[in-house]
Scaffold this motif. Structure first.
Motif, PDB file in Angstrom:
ATOM      1  N   ARG A  92      55.438   4.514 -94.346  1.00 32.80           N
ATOM      2  CA  ARG A  92      54.366   5.113 -93.531  1.00 32.80           C
ATOM      3  C   ARG A  92      54.837   5.451 -92.112  1.00 32.80           C
ATOM      4  O   ARG A  92      54.687   6.598 -91.671  1.00 32.80           O
ATOM      5  CB  ARG A  92      53.155   4.190 -93.499  1.00 32.80           C
ATOM      6  CG  ARG A  92      51.967   4.797 -92.767  1.00 32.80           C
ATOM      7  CD  ARG A  92      50.753   3.900 -92.892  1.00 32.80           C
ATOM      8  NE  ARG A  92      49.613   4.448 -92.163  1.00 32.80           N
ATOM      9  CZ  ARG A  92      48.416   3.879 -92.114  1.00 32.80           C
ATOM     10  NH1 ARG A  92      48.200   2.748 -92.788  1.00 32.80           N
ATOM     11  NH2 ARG A  92      47.442   4.430 -91.416  1.00 32.80           N
ATOM     12  N   PRO A  93      55.393   4.472 -91.356  1.00 27.86           N
ATOM     13  CA  PRO A  93      55.875   4.835 -90.011  1.00 27.86           C
ATOM     14  C   PRO A  93      57.033   5.824 -90.049  1.00 27.86           C
ATOM     15  O   PRO A  93      57.154   6.683 -89.175  1.00 27.86           O
ATOM     16  CB  PRO A  93      56.300   3.494 -89.403  1.00 27.86           C
ATOM     17  CG  PRO A  93      56.494   2.579 -90.566  1.00 27.86           C
ATOM     18  CD  PRO A  93      55.529   3.028 -91.602  1.00 27.86           C
ATOM     19  N   GLY A  94      57.878   5.718 -91.072  1.00 26.36           N
ATOM     20  CA  GLY A  94      58.988   6.657 -91.193  1.00 26.36           C
ATOM     21  C   GLY A  94      58.506   8.070 -91.428  1.00 26.36           C
ATOM     22  O   GLY A  94      59.014   9.030 -90.834  1.00 26.36           O
ATOM     23  N   LEU A  95      57.492   8.213 -92.292  1.00 24.37           N
ATOM     24  CA  LEU A  95      56.914   9.536 -92.559  1.00 24.37           C
ATOM     25  C   LEU A  95      56.266  10.105 -91.305  1.00 24.37           C
ATOM     26  O   LEU A  95      56.418  11.293 -90.993  1.00 24.37           O
ATOM     27  CB  LEU A  95      55.893   9.426 -93.684  1.00 24.37           C
ATOM     28  CG  LEU A  95      55.119  10.708 -94.031  1.00 24.37           C
ATOM     29  CD1 LEU A  95      56.067  11.807 -94.466  1.00 24.37           C
ATOM     30  CD2 LEU A  95      54.081  10.430 -95.120  1.00 24.37           C
ATOM     31  N   LEU A  96      55.535   9.254 -90.583  1.00 20.14           N
ATOM     32  CA  LEU A  96      54.875   9.702 -89.353  1.00 20.14           C
ATOM     33  C   LEU A  96      55.900  10.239 -88.359  1.00 20.14           C
ATOM     34  O   LEU A  96      55.690  11.308 -87.759  1.00 20.14           O
ATOM     35  CB  LEU A  96      54.096   8.539 -88.736  1.00 20.14           C
ATOM     36  CG  LEU A  96      53.471   8.801 -87.356  1.00 20.14           C
ATOM     37  CD1 LEU A  96      52.449   9.925 -87.439  1.00 20.14           C
ATOM     38  CD2 LEU A  96      52.828   7.516 -86.802  1.00 20.14           C
ATOM     39  N   GLN A 156      62.585   7.306 -92.548  1.00 13.90           N
ATOM     40  CA  GLN A 156      62.491   8.486 -91.690  1.00 13.90           C
ATOM     41  C   GLN A 156      63.657   9.434 -91.954  1.00 13.90           C
ATOM     42  O   GLN A 156      63.468  10.648 -92.120  1.00 13.90           O
ATOM     43  CB  GLN A 156      62.500   8.063 -90.218  1.00 13.90           C
ATOM     44  CG  GLN A 156      62.508   9.242 -89.238  1.00 13.90           C
ATOM     45  CD  GLN A 156      62.687   8.788 -87.799  1.00 13.90           C
ATOM     46  OE1 GLN A 156      62.589   7.603 -87.487  1.00 13.90           O
ATOM     47  NE2 GLN A 156      62.952   9.730 -86.908  1.00 13.90           N
ATOM     48  N   VAL A 157      64.850   8.868 -92.028  1.00 12.64           N
ATOM     49  CA  VAL A 157      66.050   9.674 -92.270  1.00 12.64           C
ATOM     50  C   VAL A 157      66.026  10.252 -93.680  1.00 12.64           C
ATOM     51  O   VAL A 157      66.330  11.435 -93.884  1.00 12.64           O
ATOM     52  CB  VAL A 157      67.311   8.813 -92.057  1.00 12.64           C
ATOM     53  CG1 VAL A 157      68.565   9.559 -92.536  1.00 12.64           C
ATOM     54  CG2 VAL A 157      67.452   8.448 -90.589  1.00 12.64           C
ATOM     55  N   ALA A 158      65.659   9.419 -94.661  1.00 19.76           N
ATOM     56  CA  ALA A 158      65.640   9.881 -96.051  1.00 19.76           C
ATOM     57  C   ALA A 158      64.640  11.018 -96.241  1.00 19.76           C
ATOM     58  O   ALA A 158      64.934  12.023 -96.910  1.00 19.76           O
ATOM     59  CB  ALA A 158      65.299   8.716 -96.981  1.00 19.76           C
ATOM     60  N   ILE A 159      63.441  10.876 -95.650  1.00 21.29           N
ATOM     61  CA  ILE A 159      62.405  11.910 -95.780  1.00 21.29           C
ATOM     62  C   ILE A 159      62.858  13.198 -95.100  1.00 21.29           C
ATOM     63  O   ILE A 159      62.728  14.296 -95.657  1.00 21.29           O
ATOM     64  CB  ILE A 159      61.074  11.411 -95.189  1.00 21.29           C
ATOM     65  CG1 ILE A 159      60.491  10.287 -96.059  1.00 21.29           C
ATOM     66  CG2 ILE A 159      60.073  12.554 -95.058  1.00 21.29           C
ATOM     67  CD1 ILE A 159      59.341   9.543 -95.411  1.00 21.29           C
ATOM     68  N   ALA A 160      63.381  13.070 -93.878  1.00 20.32           N
ATOM     69  CA  ALA A 160      63.827  14.257 -93.145  1.00 20.32           C
ATOM     70  C   ALA A 160      64.972  14.949 -93.864  1.00 20.32           C
ATOM     71  O   ALA A 160      65.003  16.185 -93.974  1.00 20.32           O
ATOM     72  CB  ALA A 160      64.246  13.857 -91.734  1.00 20.32           C
ATOM     73  N   ASP A 161      65.920  14.158 -94.367  1.00 23.80           N
ATOM     74  CA  ASP A 161      67.078  14.711 -95.071  1.00 23.80           C
ATOM     75  C   ASP A 161      66.631  15.488 -96.303  1.00 23.80           C
ATOM     76  O   ASP A 161      66.999  16.656 -96.505  1.00 23.80           O
ATOM     77  CB  ASP A 161      68.012  13.573 -95.470  1.00 23.80           C
ATOM     78  CG  ASP A 161      69.467  14.029 -95.571  1.00 23.80           C
ATOM     79  OD1 ASP A 161      69.727  15.239 -95.396  1.00 23.80           O
ATOM     80  OD2 ASP A 161      70.340  13.191 -95.813  1.00 23.80           O
TER      81      ASP A 161
END
Length: 381
Positions: A86-90, A150-155
């Motif tokens: 959740r915080p990573g996605l945000l 966060q990195v995985a989602i952005a990548d």
């Protein structure tokens, strides 16, 4: 390409490990390989011809393998990672919003018409670069755990979005191609999961290990090349095929023997071939004829860092935000695909790589700052 030239490519690829040897520098191996290619390619002596079809084909295989390995490095099975989604996605979404605003500003300044491309570039993160930095420095704690999704989602998101952003007139075709490759990757995941649950994979692994058949490596390469063929046929970057397969393997659980074999094949041969080829294909002299693109490269690098520092609004440490800005795979793919499709101006591919190198330098420094601020994992007794 001759065997002599291939020997030279492998030899100069050793510059990567040599530059990365001092641990305190935290320099990615690929940086030295890129520099070696630049020196012997278009920019330098012109010995390496990146347009050679055999050289290009080997580089394409290396590119697919590099992205395959990057996908396997995403810790999708980690329970703490799932809790931090959740915080990573945000933060990934917030980074994307800031990057989009900066992309409009850069387009207004440089007038290239590549708003979507610049937004994707500045919003991207490289799991293949950031995870090794985290491991090598022993970084840990809640902020680092939240950094991983966060990195995985952005990548993943930027890899999917890149084909749509780099060639907007054919975005529909690229979208269908991306869906086809992702769907094939999902099918691969379910098949691998079924083999794992049935115990067939373990039995095949035991036979392969005892008889030295390397079955898992052979099957992995077969699937990778099949997905790469699908990507090529549907006008999507090989990058997506490799990354999707890597995620599928990581989700099921990558056997350590396969990980070692892939590491040897990729890092020992085809990965360096790709990065040397990429360096050889860049003509940095074009930046001299168009000095504005030097500013574009610097602006893209700094813009990426600023975009990721937006995580401070959600109480993310600045050093961790700067670390998240490291990028390579997406800019490399953008430069490669953009050159192939002739949608980038002369000198623009080099500007994209320059921006990526700036983010690597800043993220390496940020990692050291994070250590000094005590953002490290507890030492095991």
């Amino acid at each position: 390409m001759s065997f002599t030239m291939l020997a030279v490519v492998v030899a100069i690829g050793l510059i990567g490990p040599l530059l990365a040897l001092p641990r305190g520098w935290h320099i990615p191996i690929v940086l030295g390989e890129l520099v070696a290619g630049v020196v012997l390619g278009k920019t330098g002596f012109g010995y390496l011809t990146a347009s050679d079809p055999r050289f290009t084909f080997l580089a394409d295989i290396g590119f697919g393998l590099v992205m395959f390995v990057a996908g396997t490095h995403v810790p999708v099975r980690d329970a703490s990672l799932r809790r931090a989604i959740r915080p990573g996605l945000l933060r990934a979404v917030l980074t994307g919003v800031v990057a989009t605003g900066l992309a409009f500003a850069l387009n207004a300044i440089f007038g290239t018409g590549h708003v979507a491309l610049y937004a994707v570039l500045m919003a991207s993160s490289s799991a293949a670069l950031i995870l090794p930095i985290v491991d090598s420095l022993g970084l840990g704690g809640r902020s680092v755990v939240e950094l991983l999704p966060q990195v995985a989602i952005a990548d993943a998101a930027c890899i999917v979005a890149l084909p749509l952003a780099i060639d907007p007139p054919h975005a529909g075709r690229a979208a269908l191609g991306a869906v086809a490759v992702i769907a094939a990757g999902v099918v691969v995941f379910f098949l691998l999961n079924r083999l794992e649950r049935s115990g067939l994979r373990q039995r095949a692994h035991k036979v392969s290990e005892d008889r030295r058949f390397a079955l898992e490596l052979r099957v992995s390469l077969m699937v990778l090349f099949a997905l790469a063929g699908l990507a090529t046929a549907t006008h999507v970057s090989i990058m997506l095929a490799g990354f999707v397969l890597g995620l599928a393997v990581a989700a099921v659980g990558e056997p350590r023997r396969l990980a070692r074999q892939l590491f040897a094949l990729t890092e020992g041969f085809l990965g360096p071939v790709f990065f040397v080829w990429l360096g050889a294909s860049l003509d940095l002299r074009e930046l001299g004829t168009k000095p504005a693109f030097i500013g574009l490269g610097a602006a893209l690098g700094v813009g990426a860092v600023i975009s990721h520092l937006s995580g401070k609004l959600t109480r993310q440490p600045l050093s961790i935000g700067a670390l998240a800005s490291a990028q390579l795979g997406v800019p490399v793919a953008a430069a490669t695909v953009g050159t192939t499709l002739h949608v980038l101006q002369p000198g623009e591919p080099s500007a994209l790589i320059l921006g990526a190198l700036i983010t690597i330098a800043i993220s390496a420094a940020a990692g050291g700052i994070a250590v000094r601020h005590g953002l490290t994992a507890p030492k095991r007794q």
